[in-house]
Design a protein around this motif. Structure first.
Motif, short mmCIF file in Angstrom:
data_model
loop_
_atom_site.label_atom_id
_atom_site.label_comp_id
_atom_site.label_asym_id
_atom_site.label_seq_id
_atom_site.Cartn_x
_atom_site.Cartn_y
_atom_site.Cartn_z
N ARG A 155 5.08 -36.71 16.23
CA ARG A 155 6.36 -37.26 15.76
C ARG A 155 6.31 -38.79 15.71
O ARG A 155 6.83 -39.41 14.77
CB ARG A 155 7.50 -36.79 16.67
CG ARG A 155 7.87 -35.32 16.47
CD ARG A 155 9.18 -34.99 17.16
NE ARG A 155 9.09 -35.13 18.61
CZ ARG A 155 8.74 -34.15 19.43
NH1 ARG A 155 8.42 -32.96 18.94
NH2 ARG A 155 8.70 -34.35 20.74
N ARG A 156 5.68 -39.41 16.70
CA ARG A 156 5.53 -40.87 16.69
C ARG A 156 4.71 -41.32 15.48
O ARG A 156 5.04 -42.31 14.81
CB ARG A 156 4.85 -41.34 17.97
CG ARG A 156 5.69 -41.27 19.22
CD ARG A 156 4.88 -41.74 20.42
NE ARG A 156 4.40 -43.10 20.23
CZ ARG A 156 3.37 -43.62 20.89
NH1 ARG A 156 2.70 -42.88 21.76
NH2 ARG A 156 3.00 -44.87 20.69
N LEU A 157 3.65 -40.60 15.20
CA LEU A 157 2.80 -40.96 14.07
C LEU A 157 3.52 -40.75 12.75
O LEU A 157 3.37 -41.56 11.82
CB LEU A 157 1.50 -40.14 14.11
CG LEU A 157 0.53 -40.49 15.23
CD1 LEU A 157 -0.62 -39.51 15.27
CD2 LEU A 157 0.02 -41.91 15.07
N ILE A 158 4.31 -39.70 12.65
CA ILE A 158 5.07 -39.45 11.42
C ILE A 158 6.05 -40.60 11.17
O ILE A 158 6.18 -41.09 10.04
CB ILE A 158 5.81 -38.10 11.49
CG1 ILE A 158 4.79 -36.95 11.39
CG2 ILE A 158 6.84 -37.98 10.37
CD1 ILE A 158 5.39 -35.59 11.67
N ASP A 159 6.73 -41.04 12.22
CA ASP A 159 7.67 -42.16 12.08
C ASP A 159 6.93 -43.42 11.59
O ASP A 159 7.41 -44.13 10.71
CB ASP A 159 8.37 -42.44 13.40
CG ASP A 159 9.37 -41.36 13.78
OD1 ASP A 159 9.78 -40.59 12.88
OD2 ASP A 159 9.73 -41.28 14.97
N THR A 160 5.78 -43.69 12.19
CA THR A 160 5.00 -44.85 11.78
C THR A 160 4.53 -44.71 10.34
O THR A 160 4.59 -45.67 9.55
CB THR A 160 3.77 -45.03 12.70
OG1 THR A 160 4.21 -45.20 14.05
CG2 THR A 160 2.94 -46.23 12.28
N PHE A 161 4.07 -43.54 9.98
CA PHE A 161 3.60 -43.28 8.62
C PHE A 161 4.71 -43.51 7.60
O PHE A 161 4.51 -44.18 6.58
CB PHE A 161 3.08 -41.84 8.52
CG PHE A 161 2.76 -41.40 7.12
CD1 PHE A 161 1.61 -41.84 6.48
CD2 PHE A 161 3.61 -40.53 6.45
CE1 PHE A 161 1.30 -41.42 5.19
CE2 PHE A 161 3.31 -40.12 5.15
CZ PHE A 161 2.16 -40.56 4.53
N LEU A 162 5.89 -42.97 7.85
CA LEU A 162 6.99 -43.08 6.90
C LEU A 162 7.42 -44.53 6.71
O LEU A 162 7.76 -44.95 5.59
CB LEU A 162 8.17 -42.23 7.36
CG LEU A 162 7.95 -40.72 7.37
CD1 LEU A 162 9.15 -40.01 7.98
CD2 LEU A 162 7.70 -40.20 5.96
N ILE A 163 7.39 -45.31 7.78
CA ILE A 163 7.92 -46.67 7.73
C ILE A 163 6.87 -47.69 7.28
O ILE A 163 7.16 -48.59 6.49
CB ILE A 163 8.49 -47.08 9.11
CG1 ILE A 163 9.70 -46.21 9.47
CG2 ILE A 163 8.87 -48.56 9.13
CD1 ILE A 163 10.16 -46.38 10.90
#
Length: 222
Positions: free
Chosen positions: A85-93
């Motif tokens: 989930r942390r990586l997904i947030d970083t990826f999206l932003i």
């Protein structure tokens, strides 16, 4: 290439890492002739569903473009879903989602004056060969690679001895578990999906059925 060079240089004091393809690019750059009688370079390149390509690229860039993340801790911790989930947030932003949509103009057209959008691409066959007086380019859809690699390379290189090795598989790398968790749980809103799949790149290279499959893969669950 220059933008990537800056990223790698900025990250080097922390990573002590230079990608092999960057070293190869620096070696070849001054050897790409621009004179009136250039050598005819053979170029082989792939294209991929841009969202799938971006997810894969994000993981390959973790240690160079996203040095704010503690990569070793991400791999060591047992909370795979939380880290995903942390990586997904970083990826999206933070990830440059437009990069694959611009790559052929920024790199292939700028260096070799090959415009893949100026000529038809054989969407059903899965590959097309382009050329001018400076180079010949074999462009293959990654999704069609297994079925079209042999005829593509036979036509491009005039060889029947081609074998397709299975290399650079994300699931087999040290971040394989995290990559798999992100791929299974990441989805995108319709407006983002529309921007990616109505792009000139995707419309020029993929069939309607292929695009519909990409949309289903990444759409938010109802």
């Amino acid at each position: 290439m220059q933008a990537l060079d800056r990223v790698i240089r900025d990250a080097y004091p922390q990573t002590r890492y230079i990608p092999e393809h960057l070293i190869a690019g620096e070696f070849l750059r001054p050897r790409v002739p621009r004179g009136p009688r250039p050598c005819k370079w053979p170029v082989i390149t792939l294209v991929r569903d841009p969202i799938a390509r971006n997810v894969s690229s994000f993981f390959q860039d973790l240690t160079t473009r996203h040095t704010h993340l503690d990569y070793a801790a991400l791999l060591a911790e047992d909370d795979v879903e939380g880290n995903a989930r942390r990586l997904i947030d970083t990826f999206l932003i933070r990830h440059d989602h437009q990069r694959p949509l611009k790559w052929f103009d920024m790199e292939l057209k700028r260096v070799f004056d090959i415009d893949i959008f100026a000529e038809p691409f054989d969407k059903e066959k899965g590959f097309t060969i382009y050329g001018n007086d400076r180079c010949r380019v074999l462009l293959i859809k990654l999704e069609a690679l297994d079925r079209c690699a042999a005829p593509a390379f036979q036509q491009f290189l005039n060889t029947n001895a081609f074998k397709l090795p299975n290399e650079n598989v994300s699931a087999q790398k040290d971040y394989g578990r995290l990559y798999d968790a992100v791929r299974k749980s990441i989805h995108f809103p319709d407006d983002f999906i529309d921007r990616m799949y109505t792009s000139r790149l995707v419309q020029h290279l993929y069939t309607d059925d292929e695009i519909a499959g990409f949309r289903r893969r990444w759409r938010l669950p109802v």
